[in-house]
Enzyme design. Structure first.
Site, short mmCIF file in Angstrom:
data_model
loop_
_atom_site.label_atom_id
_atom_site.label_comp_id
_atom_site.label_asym_id
_atom_site.label_seq_id
_atom_site.Cartn_x
_atom_site.Cartn_y
_atom_site.Cartn_z
CB ILE A 485 -40.99 32.12 69.90
CG1 ILE A 485 -39.69 31.38 69.57
CG2 ILE A 485 -41.10 32.31 71.41
CD1 ILE A 485 -38.43 32.19 69.90
CB THR A 487 -38.91 27.52 67.12
OG1 THR A 487 -39.66 27.26 68.31
CG2 THR A 487 -38.20 28.84 67.29
CG ASN A 675 -40.67 18.49 61.49
OD1 ASN A 675 -40.36 18.77 60.34
ND2 ASN A 675 -41.91 18.45 61.90
CE LYS A 744 -24.12 17.29 68.30
NZ LYS A 744 -22.89 17.42 67.50
CB VAL A 746 -31.88 23.77 64.43
CG1 VAL A 746 -31.25 22.43 64.14
CG2 VAL A 746 -33.35 23.63 64.78
CD GLU A 748 -29.26 30.94 70.30
OE1 GLU A 748 -29.07 32.06 70.77
OE2 GLU A 748 -29.05 29.90 70.93
MO1 MOS Z 1 -32.31 33.12 71.66
S1 MOS Z 1 -31.17 34.82 71.79
O1 MOS Z 1 -31.60 32.24 72.93
O2 MOS Z 1 -33.91 33.54 71.90
#
Ligand code: MOS
Length: 781
Positions: A485, A487, A675, A744, A746, A748
């Protein structure tokens, strides 16, 4: 060092996005770019009341408009079946099934026309007469029905009530946060096309397999007869985790007109059509000893949900099997505000629970750090109050209550570098220069405030599948049906595959965004890199093993008899770990065996699967209330978590109430950073989202009609460049042993803690304790 032993660097290189070029050149097709031969366009008509029913729909004028192909309403839509839920995401209510209205903005008609403009023009000619009921619109509306513990994920340890009664120091507060709307740049779009009884859709989604399941159920199809394509998605922030009525309506429209149909939401439709962060109200009490030891936390969070279209379940979840019973609850959207509370600090007595209030509002969705961001705001704000009450430095107070083990279970964390987050952040920020006295720091007319907050964030991993192919030309193709999306998934997966296969990044192609590829979970919960990255890693390891199997008794191969323990992969070549000269390339091996390519399927799973879902500290915490036995029984469950600290300098003009964010230091323990460039970008984005939450964002509803009054990007305030200072992003910690790639997540964590750090800075500057977000000028005058 062999492949099996190799420990990757904690901080990976800043590889440029592999999808950067196609995006810049316009070669990356987002759903709204998809054009199919004969494609028609749909437009929506939305309800202008929040509660009641449709008495009359006059569609004649619209149907007569030039170019209009059909008008679909509840009177002619036909029956659509409701989809099944998956663990976190309930299906949408089937649209256009009856005359009832439960929120302003609910779809009441779809117009299909030759062009988008014709459809939109015709939509304005639909006349709807309503029978209006009094809507329930605010959280504190007496008519609102409150449901306690709707998800049974409340947590308890010790006896918070008893401990409060005898505590030396107690602080308490009521905290509120406003509804927010995701607003990804790319308006959500569906293009639907039928081939006989099979359906293909291009969709803006973070969860293509859920879209597939919902569409299959809606139209009574087998899942295999639905294909969802989402190779490029213009942002999500959680809006694409659920699937939405407009996607079903696009497919319905395409079936009715027997042509491909594109349905692209307008910006105002994005405010009611793809979820929002609900408003919350929290009551929080923290008790401590005079010397700063926490003795009890009582935390109750209430969030809003949609009435009717997330109807109360007939069979509520049970305490015995919360996750399994949630799966049977078709409409529950878990919204865990207090989930992080029990995990954050070593406090012997904790009671944390969530409630929910149903309103005549559009369906909610998760939005970047859903619930946890709000819960953190309350906890970290009230800890700041406590630090003043005790005359103690806020960092010292947090260190005094450092959770060395996961406090709900007593189990060791998989890894935790929160202490370094505090110390490194304090050093970089210059926390030692802070005069703790309120209002003591000034710069000309500006009051200067330093605020900080700590972050403990849940780590989450779901089951994921992948496929890897090595070709005779020495290139590799790796794929999975996930989404990127924005990311960086394309890039990071390419890197992880290249790392295992020993290929340069430009020899590896990663494909995603198609439900015909191996099944992947949603791009969400900050868990896709863990789930998909582990699947890619495992699958590529399996591919190397397959190649070695090929030469296991090959007399011509220098790798004969080698296992994966014996080799390293480098520059397209497998070679002995202790003798680089003994090896051969993928091309040589495949060529000698007459193969053009070699493919393997693989997967990854959480260390302990609960109802098909991976278990991070969230579920460990949930399990905690049932005793350690259950956790201990699996041995494989490791409490994992992301950690962080935020340091913010704010400036407040005491006469004008103007609040400026001057500096932010964001330190994160995100495990291994694959990265560095993309991870930094994620944290910056999260931080900007945190500034938005703290001082700008609020979806405003008209109190009479329930209409969203600021449903445009000019009226809905988000931080712009002038509102965003330099953000110093620092990563600490190292690879986490809970998964094979050490990450782990990144996505949120960067947002969490920013609001509390800003609010604490505002208090330090002004003496005003603002417990209600966003912190707008009126609250500072
Ligand atoms: Mo996020 S709220 O898990 O896209």
């Amino acid at each position: 060092m062999t492949m099996a032993e190799a420990v990757p660097a904690a901080l990976g290189p800043g590889v440029d996005r592999v999808d950067g070029r196609p995006k810049v050149l316009g070669a990356a097709h987002y759903p709204s770019d998809v054009t199919l031969p004969g494609m028609a366009h749909a437009a929506l008509v939305r309800s202008t009341i929040a509660a009641g029913s449709i008495v009359r729909l006059d569609t004649a004028r619209a149907a007569d408009m030039l170019g209009v192909l059909t008008v679909i309403t509840h009177e002619n839509a036909g029956r659509l079946q409701k989809g099944k839920r998956n663990l976190f995401f309930p299906p949408p209510a089937a649209p256009l099934q009856d005359a009832r209205i439960s929120y302003h903005g609910q779809y009441v008609a779809v117009i299909v026309a030759e062009t988008r403009q014709q459809a939109a023009a015709a939509a304005r000619l639909i006349e709807v007469t309503y029978d209006r009921d009094e809507p329930v619109l605010t959280l504190d509306d007496a008519a609102a029905s409150s449901q306690s513990n709707p998800y049974f994920i409340d947590m308890k340890r010790g006896d918070a009530k008893a401990a409060m009664a005898t505590a030396e120091v107690t602080v308490e507060g009521t905290f509120t946060t406003s509804p927010e709307t995701h607003n990804p740049l790319g308006p959500f779009t569906t293009v639907a096309q039928w081939h006989g009884d099979t359906l293909t859709v291009y969709d803006s989604t973070q969860n293509p397999f859920h879209v597939r399941a919902v569409l299959a159920a809606s139209f009574g199809l087998a899942e295999d007869d639905v294909r969802v394509l989402s190779p490029y998605v213009g942002g999500g922030f959680g809006a694409g985790l659920r699937s939405w009525p407009h996607t079903i309506l696009a497919a319905l429209a395409a079936r009715v007109v027997a042509r491909p149909v594109q349905l692209s939401l307008t910006r105002p439709e994005m405010f009611t059509g793809v979820g929002h962060r609900p408003s919350t109200m929290q009551r929080l009490t923290i008790a401590a000893t005079r010397d700063g030891k926490l003795v009890a936390i009582d935390h109750e969070g209430t969030s809003t949900a949609s009435m009717g279209h997330e109807a109360p379940t007939r069979k509520p979840p049970t305490r015995k099997a919360p996750l399994q019973s949630l799966l049977k609850a078709p409409d529950e959207q878990p919204y865990p505000i207090t989930a992080g509370t029990a995990a954050a600090y070593a406090c012997p007595n904790v009671a944390a629970r969530d409630k929910r209030v149903r309103l005549n509002i559009a369906p909610i969705a998760h939005m970047r750090a859903p619930g946890e961001a709000e819960g953190n705001f309350a906890i970290e704000s009230l800890l700041d109050e406590l630090s003043y009450e005790l005359g103690m430095d806020p960092i010292d107070l947090r260190l005094r209550n450092y959770a060395e083990v996961q406090p709900q279970t007593g189990l060791p964390w998989s890894s935790k570098a929160l202490r370094e987050c505090y110390t490194v952040g304090a050093e970089r920020f210059g926390w030692a220069q802070r005069d703790p006295t309120v209002g003591a720091m000034r710069d000309g007319r500006w009051l200067v405030g330093y605020g900080m907050a700590g972050v403990t964030f849940n780590h989450y991993q779901a089951k994921c599948h992948a496929r890897a192919t090595v070709h005779r030309d020495g290139t590799a193709h790796v794929c999975s049906g996930a989404t990127d999306i924005g990311t960086g998934t394309y890039t990071v997966m390419t890197q992880l595959a290249a790392e295992v296969l020993g290929l340069p990044v430009d020899r590896v192609e990663f494909e995603l965004g198609d439900t015909r590829l191996p099944q992947a979970p949603q791009a969400g919960g900050s868990g896709l890199t863990t789930a998909l990255g582990s699947a890619v890693h495992n699958t590529c390891v399996a591919l190397v093993q397959r190649v070695l199997t090929l030469v296991s008794d090959d007399a011509d191969s220098p790798l004969r008899g080698c296992t994966i323990e014996d080799v390293v992969a480098h520059q397209g070549r497998l070679q002995h770990a202790d003798d680089e000269s003994r090896g051969e390339t993928y091309s040589e091996i495949l060529g000698r065996h007459g193969l053009s390519e070699l493919t393997v399927d693989g997967d990854s799973a959480p260390s302990r699967a609960e109802a098909g879902v991976i278990v991070g500290s969230l579920v460990v915490s949930r399990l905690g209330r049932f005793g350690r036995k259950l956790v201990g029984a699996s041995h494989a469950t490791v409490p994992a978590g992301g950690f962080g600290a935020r340091f913010v300098e704010v400036r407040v003009d005491p006469e004008l109430g103007v609040l400026r964010i001057a500096r932010i230091v964001s330190v994160n323990d995100a495990g291994r950073v694959v990265n560095e460039k993309l991870a930094r970008s994620q944290i910056i984005g999260g931080t900007v989202g945190g500034i938005g939450m703290a001082i700008f964002e609020e979806t405003v509803r008209d109190p009479d009609s329930g209409r969203v009054a600021n449903a445009t990007l000019s009226d809905y305030l988000i931080p712009v460049n002038a509102d965003v200072p330099d953000i110093d992003v620092v990563f600490v910690g190292g690879p986490d042993p809970a998964n094979p790639i050490g990450v782990k997540g990144v996505g949120e964590i960067g947002l969490v803690g920013v609001a509390a750090a800003i609010a604490n800075g505002v208090y330090h500057a002004t003496g005003r304790r603002i417990r209600s977000l966003p912190i707008t000028i009126d609250k500072l005058l």
